[in-house]
Design a protein around this motif. Structure first.
Motif, PDB file in Angstrom:
ATOM      1  N   CYS A 204     -16.148 -31.654  39.740  1.00  0.00           N
ATOM      2  CA  CYS A 204     -15.173 -32.607  39.533  1.00  0.00           C
ATOM      3  C   CYS A 204     -14.455 -33.330  40.546  1.00  0.00           C
ATOM      4  CB  CYS A 204     -14.027 -31.917  38.811  1.00  0.00           C
ATOM      5  SG  CYS A 204     -14.071 -31.612  37.028  1.00  0.00           S
ATOM      6  N   GLY A 205     -14.506 -32.927  41.746  1.00  0.00           N
ATOM      7  CA  GLY A 205     -13.894 -33.498  42.756  1.00  0.00           C
ATOM      8  C   GLY A 205     -12.397 -33.067  43.169  1.00  0.00           C
ATOM      9  N   PHE A 206     -12.125 -32.125  42.344  1.00  0.00           N
ATOM     10  CA  PHE A 206     -10.527 -31.770  42.419  1.00  0.00           C
ATOM     11  C   PHE A 206     -10.538 -30.254  41.673  1.00  0.00           C
ATOM     12  CE2 PHE A 206     -10.955 -34.745  38.961  1.00  0.00           C
ATOM     13  CZ  PHE A 206     -10.698 -33.974  37.839  1.00  0.00           C
ATOM     14  N   LEU A 207      -9.476 -29.496  42.046  1.00  0.00           N
ATOM     15  CA  LEU A 207      -9.110 -28.196  41.203  1.00  0.00           C
ATOM     16  C   LEU A 207      -8.180 -28.385  40.205  1.00  0.00           C
ATOM     17  CD1 LEU A 207      -8.530 -26.082  44.365  1.00  0.00           C
ATOM     18  CD2 LEU A 207     -10.484 -25.714  42.578  1.00  0.00           C
ATOM     19  N   PRO A 208      -8.252 -27.578  38.936  1.00  0.00           N
ATOM     20  CA  PRO A 208      -7.053 -27.954  38.051  1.00  0.00           C
ATOM     21  C   PRO A 208      -5.569 -27.669  38.541  1.00  0.00           C
ATOM     22  CG  PRO A 208      -8.382 -25.678  37.765  1.00  0.00           C
ATOM     23  CD  PRO A 208      -9.059 -26.639  38.786  1.00  0.00           C
ATOM     24  N   ARG A 209      -4.830 -28.500  38.222  1.00  0.00           N
ATOM     25  CA  ARG A 209      -3.543 -28.553  38.718  1.00  0.00           C
ATOM     26  C   ARG A 209      -2.569 -27.556  37.958  1.00  0.00           C
ATOM     27  NH1 ARG A 209      -1.650 -34.402  38.603  1.00  0.00           N
ATOM     28  NH2 ARG A 209      -2.781 -34.611  40.704  1.00  0.00           N
ATOM     29  N   PRO A 210      -1.648 -26.963  38.609  1.00  0.00           N
ATOM     30  CA  PRO A 210      -0.852 -25.892  38.116  1.00  0.00           C
ATOM     31  C   PRO A 210       0.225 -26.899  37.249  1.00  0.00           C
ATOM     32  CG  PRO A 210      -0.387 -25.887  40.299  1.00  0.00           C
ATOM     33  CD  PRO A 210      -1.583 -26.808  40.164  1.00  0.00           C
ATOM     34  N   ALA A 211       0.935 -26.399  36.319  1.00  0.00           N
ATOM     35  CA  ALA A 211       1.871 -26.974  35.285  1.00  0.00           C
ATOM     36  C   ALA A 211       2.763 -27.194  36.240  1.00  0.00           C
ATOM     37  CB  ALA A 211       2.243 -26.071  34.041  1.00  0.00           C
ATOM     38  N   ARG A 212       3.380 -28.351  36.094  1.00  0.00           N
ATOM     39  CA  ARG A 212       4.856 -28.985  36.747  1.00  0.00           C
ATOM     40  C   ARG A 212       5.979 -27.862  36.491  1.00  0.00           C
ATOM     41  NH1 ARG A 212       3.212 -33.781  34.032  1.00  0.00           N
ATOM     42  NH2 ARG A 212       4.604 -33.235  32.549  1.00  0.00           N
ATOM     43  N   CYS A 213       6.699 -28.004  37.565  1.00  0.00           N
ATOM     44  CA  CYS A 213       7.606 -26.743  37.691  1.00  0.00           C
ATOM     45  C   CYS A 213       9.009 -27.443  37.183  1.00  0.00           C
ATOM     46  CB  CYS A 213       8.114 -26.058  38.903  1.00  0.00           C
ATOM     47  SG  CYS A 213       9.171 -24.712  38.955  1.00  0.00           S
ATOM     48  N   SER A 214       8.839 -28.037  36.004  1.00  0.00           N
ATOM     49  CA  SER A 214      10.367 -28.588  35.104  1.00  0.00           C
ATOM     50  C   SER A 214      11.052 -27.266  34.472  1.00  0.00           C
ATOM     51  CB  SER A 214       9.554 -29.617  34.160  1.00  0.00           C
ATOM     52  OG  SER A 214       8.939 -28.942  33.143  1.00  0.00           O
ATOM     53  N   THR A 215      12.027 -27.763  34.153  1.00  0.00           N
ATOM     54  CA  THR A 215      12.795 -26.928  33.259  1.00  0.00           C
ATOM     55  C   THR A 215      11.966 -26.484  31.985  1.00  0.00           C
ATOM     56  OG1 THR A 215      14.836 -27.836  33.914  1.00  0.00           O
ATOM     57  CG2 THR A 215      14.875 -26.404  31.944  1.00  0.00           C
ATOM     58  N   THR A 216      11.469 -27.308  31.192  1.00  0.00           N
ATOM     59  CA  THR A 216      10.601 -27.081  30.173  1.00  0.00           C
ATOM     60  C   THR A 216       9.306 -26.006  30.582  1.00  0.00           C
ATOM     61  OG1 THR A 216      11.050 -29.234  29.315  1.00  0.00           O
ATOM     62  CG2 THR A 216       8.838 -28.058  28.603  1.00  0.00           C
ATOM     63  N   GLY A 217       8.926 -26.327  31.572  1.00  0.00           N
ATOM     64  CA  GLY A 217       7.807 -25.231  32.084  1.00  0.00           C
ATOM     65  C   GLY A 217       8.209 -23.748  32.574  1.00  0.00           C
ATOM     66  N   ARG A 218       9.226 -23.766  33.137  1.00  0.00           N
ATOM     67  CA  ARG A 218       9.934 -22.533  33.280  1.00  0.00           C
ATOM     68  C   ARG A 218      10.667 -21.867  32.032  1.00  0.00           C
ATOM     69  NH1 ARG A 218      14.828 -24.019  37.185  1.00  0.00           N
ATOM     70  NH2 ARG A 218      14.937 -21.531  37.476  1.00  0.00           N
ATOM     71  N   VAL A 219      11.082 -22.518  31.219  1.00  0.00           N
ATOM     72  CA  VAL A 219      11.307 -21.923  29.843  1.00  0.00           C
ATOM     73  C   VAL A 219       9.978 -21.527  29.006  1.00  0.00           C
ATOM     74  CG1 VAL A 219      12.029 -22.566  27.471  1.00  0.00           C
ATOM     75  CG2 VAL A 219      13.319 -23.401  29.449  1.00  0.00           C
ATOM     76  N   ARG A 220       9.029 -22.477  28.763  1.00  0.00           N
ATOM     77  CA  ARG A 220       7.599 -21.933  28.446  1.00  0.00           C
ATOM     78  C   ARG A 220       7.219 -20.723  29.354  1.00  0.00           C
ATOM     79  NH1 ARG A 220       4.288 -25.320  25.823  1.00  0.00           N
ATOM     80  NH2 ARG A 220       4.977 -27.422  25.327  1.00  0.00           N
ATOM     81  N   ALA A 221       7.225 -20.649  30.479  1.00  0.00           N
ATOM     82  CA  ALA A 221       6.843 -19.189  31.236  1.00  0.00           C
ATOM     83  C   ALA A 221       7.753 -17.883  30.473  1.00  0.00           C
ATOM     84  CB  ALA A 221       7.303 -19.350  32.760  1.00  0.00           C
ATOM     85  N   LEU A 222       9.142 -18.391  30.455  1.00  0.00           N
ATOM     86  CA  LEU A 222       9.842 -17.166  29.960  1.00  0.00           C
ATOM     87  C   LEU A 222       9.722 -16.786  28.405  1.00  0.00           C
ATOM     88  CD1 LEU A 222      13.163 -18.140  31.352  1.00  0.00           C
ATOM     89  CD2 LEU A 222      11.758 -16.014  32.178  1.00  0.00           C
ATOM     90  N   LEU A 223       9.522 -17.746  27.680  1.00  0.00           N
ATOM     91  CA  LEU A 223       9.139 -17.635  26.311  1.00  0.00           C
ATOM     92  C   LEU A 223       7.669 -16.713  26.187  1.00  0.00           C
ATOM     93  CD1 LEU A 223      10.024 -20.888  24.502  1.00  0.00           C
ATOM     94  CD2 LEU A 223      11.465 -18.736  24.685  1.00  0.00           C
ATOM     95  N   THR A 224       6.718 -17.004  26.903  1.00  0.00           N
ATOM     96  CA  THR A 224       5.411 -16.187  26.987  1.00  0.00           C
ATOM     97  C   THR A 224       5.524 -14.692  27.056  1.00  0.00           C
ATOM     98  OG1 THR A 224       4.469 -18.297  27.959  1.00  0.00           O
ATOM     99  CG2 THR A 224       3.134 -16.348  28.061  1.00  0.00           C
ATOM    100  N   GLU A 225       6.771 -14.368  27.707  1.00  0.00           N
ATOM    101  CA  GLU A 225       7.021 -12.807  27.499  1.00  0.00           C
ATOM    102  C   GLU A 225       6.873 -12.297  26.475  1.00  0.00           C
ATOM    103  OE1 GLU A 225      10.441 -12.287  30.019  1.00  0.00           O
ATOM    104  OE2 GLU A 225       9.713 -13.231  31.744  1.00  0.00           O
ATOM    105  N   ASP A 226       7.416 -13.065  25.474  1.00  0.00           N
ATOM    106  CA  ASP A 226       7.359 -12.334  24.178  1.00  0.00           C
ATOM    107  C   ASP A 226       7.805 -13.271  23.158  1.00  0.00           C
ATOM    108  OD1 ASP A 226       7.681 -10.821  21.951  1.00  0.00           O
ATOM    109  OD2 ASP A 226       9.635  -9.560  22.481  1.00  0.00           O
ATOM    110  N   LEU A 227       6.799 -14.040  22.530  1.00  0.00           N
ATOM    111  CA  LEU A 227       6.873 -15.005  21.547  1.00  0.00           C
ATOM    112  C   LEU A 227       7.716 -14.594  20.200  1.00  0.00           C
ATOM    113  CD1 LEU A 227       3.565 -17.258  22.017  1.00  0.00           C
ATOM    114  CD2 LEU A 227       6.207 -17.720  22.473  1.00  0.00           C
ATOM    115  N   ALA A 228       7.606 -13.214  19.905  1.00  0.00           N
ATOM    116  CA  ALA A 228       8.432 -12.725  18.771  1.00  0.00           C
ATOM    117  C   ALA A 228       9.850 -12.459  18.802  1.00  0.00           C
ATOM    118  CB  ALA A 228       7.554 -11.545  18.372  1.00  0.00           C
ATOM    119  N   ALA A 229      10.222 -12.586  20.037  1.00  0.00           N
ATOM    120  CA  ALA A 229      11.574 -12.002  20.553  1.00  0.00           C
ATOM    121  C   ALA A 229      12.726 -13.457  19.860  1.00  0.00           C
ATOM    122  CB  ALA A 229      11.913 -12.000  22.023  1.00  0.00           C
ATOM    123  N   ARG A 230      13.819 -12.862  19.436  1.00  0.00           N
ATOM    124  CA  ARG A 230      14.821 -13.961  19.161  1.00  0.00           C
ATOM    125  C   ARG A 230      15.504 -14.317  20.247  1.00  0.00           C
ATOM    126  NH1 ARG A 230      15.528 -13.111  13.746  1.00  0.00           N
ATOM    127  NH2 ARG A 230      14.690 -11.336  12.745  1.00  0.00           N
TER     128      ARG A 230
END
Length: 322
Positions: A204-230
């Protein structure tokens, strides 16, 4: 699960559905043997912590999934049928024997199309953002040189069939290391994923890029811990060291909200589980926070335009007794 050695080869207990030893065959060989015996290999999503996750997709109906957003960059190698990926910049078809790198955080439309025998089949590997973050500085240096040809969905294909075969073997080996950790432990799995990333960078000429460290991205990372949680805004705001008002404002500035993110992530995970595992639909519903299977089915249909059952392989027709 314990393993033992027989005839100089690591062996695993016999699979209860197929009756043969998983470690003796590649995934493709196992699938072929199972197909000849009228069986189907059980499917699962496996994760190598901090490195990558992997699974295979078997689908025998043509379905279009709109506005899909990946949490981690993903490499998909198509084995049967073909995949159509539509992005704001255009449309890409990925046929059997080809691969594509899909970046995280961008909405895409994806259509999996079965082949003439009625089957779409592919392997996917999602690269962990922690692994990619450690490599990003080196890629940044490369981008300074102007060699980045990045798009949301980039073909990863060699210039000739011989090299492509070696590359696809690397995909198979990396998937195998993740999916069969008792045969290939983490000490083996990580180098195999790194080898695959080297192939991606070469082709490809490049590596995949990590997701941007936005508030949305940080929230996604936390939610991934347990999507069934309230999850609540107060709870997540405290985890991010923000006031609740600041938390809500930042998500609004990024065009989303907690309820939207949670629903999208739950539906996205449900889609992956339905495509890549054999979990019962009711268990998929519970795992993403729905206590009512009917409410889950309704929300899933509303989001994707088809019911959860559409992603389950239809049973092959019975062969009449002779």
């Amino acid at each position: 699960m314990s393993s033992h050695v027989q005839s100089g080869m690591a062996m695993k207990g016999r699979d209860p559905q197929t009756g043969f030893h998983a470690a003796r065959y590649s995934d493709g060989e196992m699938a072929a043997i199972a197909e000849r015996q009228g069986l189907r290999m059980p499917r699962s999503i496996a994760q190598l912590h901090g490195v990558a996750s992997a699974a295979r997709v078997d689908q025998n109906v043509r379905l279009l999934t709109r506005s899909l957003v990946l949490g981690d960059p993903m490499l998909v190698a198509v084995q049967k049928g073909y995949k159509i990926i539509s992005t704001p910049s255009g449309c890409l078809e990925v046929h059997a024997g080809e691969a594509v790198l899909i970046e995280a955080g961008e909405a895409i439309d994806v259509e999996n199309v079965p082949d003439g025998d009625g089957l779409y089949q592919a392997h996917w590997i999602a690269f962990d953002n922690r692994l990619l973050g450690a490599l990003d500085a080196r890629e940044g240096d490369a981008r300074e040189g102007g060699g980045d040809r990045r798009t949301v969905a980039s073909p990863v294909n060699a210039p000739n069939s011989e090299v492509q075969e070696v590359f696809l073997d690397s995909v198979e080996r990396a998937c195998e290391a993740i999916l069969k950790e008792c045969v290939a432990p983490a000490a083996v799995g990580r180098p195999r994923v790194m080898e695959l990333l080297a192939w991606v960078e070469e082709l490809c000429g490049f590596l995949p890029r990590p997701a941007r460290c936005s508030t949305t991205g940080r929230v996604r990372a936390l939610l991934t811990e347990d999507l069934a949680a309230r999850w609540t805004t107060d709870q997540l705001a405290r985890r991010l060291g923000l006031s609740e008002a600041t938390f809500r404002r930042r998500l609004a500035q990024e065009g989303t909200s907690l309820s939207v993110l949670l629903t999208e992530m739950r539906m996205g995970q449900a889609l992956r589980l339905l495509q890549s595992t054999d979990l019962p639909i009711i268990q998929v519903a519970f795992s993403v926070g729905y206590e009512s299977p009917s409410k889950f089915a309704g929300r899933f249909r509303s989001r994707f335009g088809f019911p959860p059952s559409s992603l389950r392989l239809a049973a092959p027709p019975a062969v009449p007794a002779m």
